[in-house]
Design a protein around this motif. Sequence first.
Motif, PDB file in Angstrom:
ATOM      1  N   GLY B  89       2.432 -16.884  -6.237  1.00 52.72           N
ATOM      2  CA  GLY B  89       3.708 -16.350  -6.687  1.00 52.72           C
ATOM      3  C   GLY B  89       3.670 -14.975  -7.314  1.00 52.72           C
ATOM      4  N   ALA B  90       2.509 -14.368  -7.402  1.00 47.32           N
ATOM      5  CA  ALA B  90       2.460 -13.011  -7.933  1.00 47.32           C
ATOM      6  C   ALA B  90       1.564 -12.146  -7.062  1.00 47.32           C
ATOM      7  CB  ALA B  90       1.951 -13.023  -9.364  1.00 47.32           C
ATOM      8  N   ALA B  91       1.981 -10.922  -6.855  1.00 45.14           N
ATOM      9  CA  ALA B  91       1.198 -10.027  -6.013  1.00 45.14           C
ATOM     10  C   ALA B  91       0.913  -8.737  -6.762  1.00 45.14           C
ATOM     11  CB  ALA B  91       1.939  -9.731  -4.719  1.00 45.14           C
ATOM     12  N   GLU B  92      -0.280  -8.207  -6.568  1.00 45.94           N
ATOM     13  CA  GLU B  92      -0.581  -6.914  -7.143  1.00 45.94           C
ATOM     14  C   GLU B  92      -0.433  -5.855  -6.075  1.00 45.94           C
ATOM     15  OE1 GLU B  92      -4.359  -5.378  -7.595  1.00 45.94           O
ATOM     16  OE2 GLU B  92      -3.853  -4.130  -9.317  1.00 45.94           O
ATOM     17  N   ILE B  93       0.279  -4.798  -6.411  1.00 48.13           N
ATOM     18  CA  ILE B  93       0.437  -3.667  -5.516  1.00 48.13           C
ATOM     19  C   ILE B  93      -0.283  -2.494  -6.147  1.00 48.13           C
ATOM     20  CG2 ILE B  93       2.083  -2.217  -4.295  1.00 48.13           C
ATOM     21  CD1 ILE B  93       3.005  -4.883  -3.769  1.00 48.13           C
ATOM     22  N   LEU B  94      -1.181  -1.909  -5.404  1.00 50.78           N
ATOM     23  CA  LEU B  94      -1.948  -0.795  -5.924  1.00 50.78           C
ATOM     24  C   LEU B  94      -1.731   0.423  -5.035  1.00 50.78           C
ATOM     25  CD1 LEU B  94      -4.337   0.366  -7.716  1.00 50.78           C
ATOM     26  CD2 LEU B  94      -5.845  -0.508  -5.960  1.00 50.78           C
ATOM     27  N   ALA B  95      -1.505   1.563  -5.665  1.00 54.32           N
ATOM     28  CA  ALA B  95      -1.429   2.817  -4.918  1.00 54.32           C
ATOM     29  C   ALA B  95      -2.450   3.766  -5.524  1.00 54.32           C
ATOM     30  CB  ALA B  95      -0.030   3.399  -5.019  1.00 54.32           C
ATOM     31  N   TYR B  96      -3.219   4.431  -4.687  1.00 53.32           N
ATOM     32  CA  TYR B  96      -4.185   5.376  -5.232  1.00 53.32           C
ATOM     33  C   TYR B  96      -4.342   6.566  -4.310  1.00 53.32           C
ATOM     34  CZ  TYR B  96      -7.420   2.878  -2.104  1.00 53.32           C
ATOM     35  OH  TYR B  96      -8.025   2.304  -1.014  1.00 53.32           O
ATOM     36  N   GLY B  97      -4.829   7.646  -4.869  1.00 50.02           N
ATOM     37  CA  GLY B  97      -4.985   8.859  -4.078  1.00 50.02           C
ATOM     38  C   GLY B  97      -5.726   9.919  -4.868  1.00 50.02           C
ATOM     39  N   THR B  98      -5.884  11.087  -4.251  1.00 47.19           N
ATOM     40  CA  THR B  98      -6.570  12.191  -4.893  1.00 47.19           C
ATOM     41  C   THR B  98      -5.547  13.177  -5.429  1.00 47.19           C
ATOM     42  OG1 THR B  98      -8.268  11.958  -3.203  1.00 47.19           O
ATOM     43  CG2 THR B  98      -8.385  13.916  -4.585  1.00 47.19           C
ATOM     44  N   ALA B  99      -5.588  13.442  -6.725  1.00 48.80           N
ATOM     45  CA  ALA B  99      -4.659  14.401  -7.316  1.00 48.80           C
ATOM     46  C   ALA B  99      -5.202  15.803  -7.123  1.00 48.80           C
ATOM     47  CB  ALA B  99      -4.477  14.100  -8.800  1.00 48.80           C
ATOM     48  N   VAL B 100      -4.333  16.699  -6.707  1.00 46.14           N
ATOM     49  CA  VAL B 100      -4.756  18.090  -6.501  1.00 46.14           C
ATOM     50  C   VAL B 100      -3.673  19.040  -6.994  1.00 46.14           C
ATOM     51  CG1 VAL B 100      -6.276  17.716  -4.510  1.00 46.14           C
ATOM     52  CG2 VAL B 100      -3.838  18.057  -4.158  1.00 46.14           C
ATOM     53  N   LEU B 101      -4.105  20.258  -7.240  1.00 48.66           N
ATOM     54  CA  LEU B 101      -3.159  21.324  -7.550  1.00 48.66           C
ATOM     55  C   LEU B 101      -3.056  22.174  -6.286  1.00 48.66           C
ATOM     56  CD1 LEU B 101      -1.566  22.459  -9.997  1.00 48.66           C
ATOM     57  CD2 LEU B 101      -3.471  24.017 -10.363  1.00 48.66           C
ATOM     58  N   VAL B 102      -1.858  22.312  -5.760  1.00 48.86           N
ATOM     59  CA  VAL B 102      -1.712  23.090  -4.527  1.00 48.86           C
ATOM     60  C   VAL B 102      -0.774  24.277  -4.754  1.00 48.86           C
ATOM     61  CG1 VAL B 102      -2.123  21.164  -2.946  1.00 48.86           C
ATOM     62  CG2 VAL B 102       0.193  21.610  -3.727  1.00 48.86           C
ATOM     63  N   GLU B 103      -0.937  25.276  -3.912  1.00 48.94           N
ATOM     64  CA  GLU B 103       0.031  26.378  -3.933  1.00 48.94           C
ATOM     65  C   GLU B 103       0.355  26.777  -2.505  1.00 48.94           C
ATOM     66  OE1 GLU B 103      -1.973  29.479  -6.117  1.00 48.94           O
ATOM     67  OE2 GLU B 103      -2.774  30.331  -4.274  1.00 48.94           O
ATOM     68  N   ARG B 104       1.516  27.354  -2.316  1.00 49.66           N
ATOM     69  CA  ARG B 104       1.972  27.707  -0.977  1.00 49.66           C
ATOM     70  C   ARG B 104       1.048  28.714  -0.310  1.00 49.66           C
ATOM     71  NH1 ARG B 104       5.369  25.831   2.155  1.00 49.66           N
ATOM     72  NH2 ARG B 104       7.197  24.841   1.316  1.00 49.66           N
TER      73      ARG B 104
END
Lengths: 144, 107
Positions: B89-104
């Motif tokens: 009755g319970a589910a874990e949802i995980l989201a993960y990724g690499t944080a970056v600073l970007v510029e145009r």
Amino acid sequence: MGAVLYFVIPMALLAAGLIIGTFNERRHYKSIQQREEQFQALMVFAGKSLPEGFDAVEVTLVSGGTVVAEDRFKALLAWFRNIIGGRIKSYENLLERGRREAVLRMKEKAAAEGFSIIVNTRFETARISQGVEIFAYGTAAKAR
Amino acid sequence: MLTNIDHAPGWRIVEHKGLVQGSTVQSKHIGRDIFASLKNIIGGELKGYTELLEEARNEALRRMMTQAKETGANAVLNVRFSTSTITAGAAEILAYGTAVLVEREEA
């Protein structure tokens, strides 16, 4: 009384599963086909890179998901199938339907915001309580 | 900005900020469970669960983005999701990724 409880009710549920379930499945397939034609122009790729010459001005993550459940009749078919093993056709249909629906929802979201292409499409499937969750996600891009 | 590829087309990565993640454990109320078991007779989509999981996934993404902002990033690349049933009755949802600073990128 016992006969009603142990035979008539399960049979009625099975019949309801067979009749309504089959009807819903047909209707769903029809709707899927219709919408797939509608969103044909929006291309979906599994590869990581944008097609050559595609000049992206904006990218974003898009996703679509659905939770589908089998009907009583399908569950019974699967139970019998489990005895001799092999492919369970009724579940194959269910999952295929769910997966196409997930992709369509992802495409609908991308199209609504003016994106013209989706790359790196990934699928995820998880059993949650009484259904199967099918989730599709990818990176949508807008051309300059 | 979020993508699930390892770069952001049209943008240049200035700085990597490392892994960021957000997760949520979601359970559904009993009414939805009862409705779902009725729906189980005829099969088809369980709309209540679909909505619930979408909310949960957005929440996980939001938490991930909050964490990314704290590190000073303005984009998260290579976002992945993962779902698992923790208890009945319970589910874990995980989201993960690499944080970056970007510029145009200058055209």
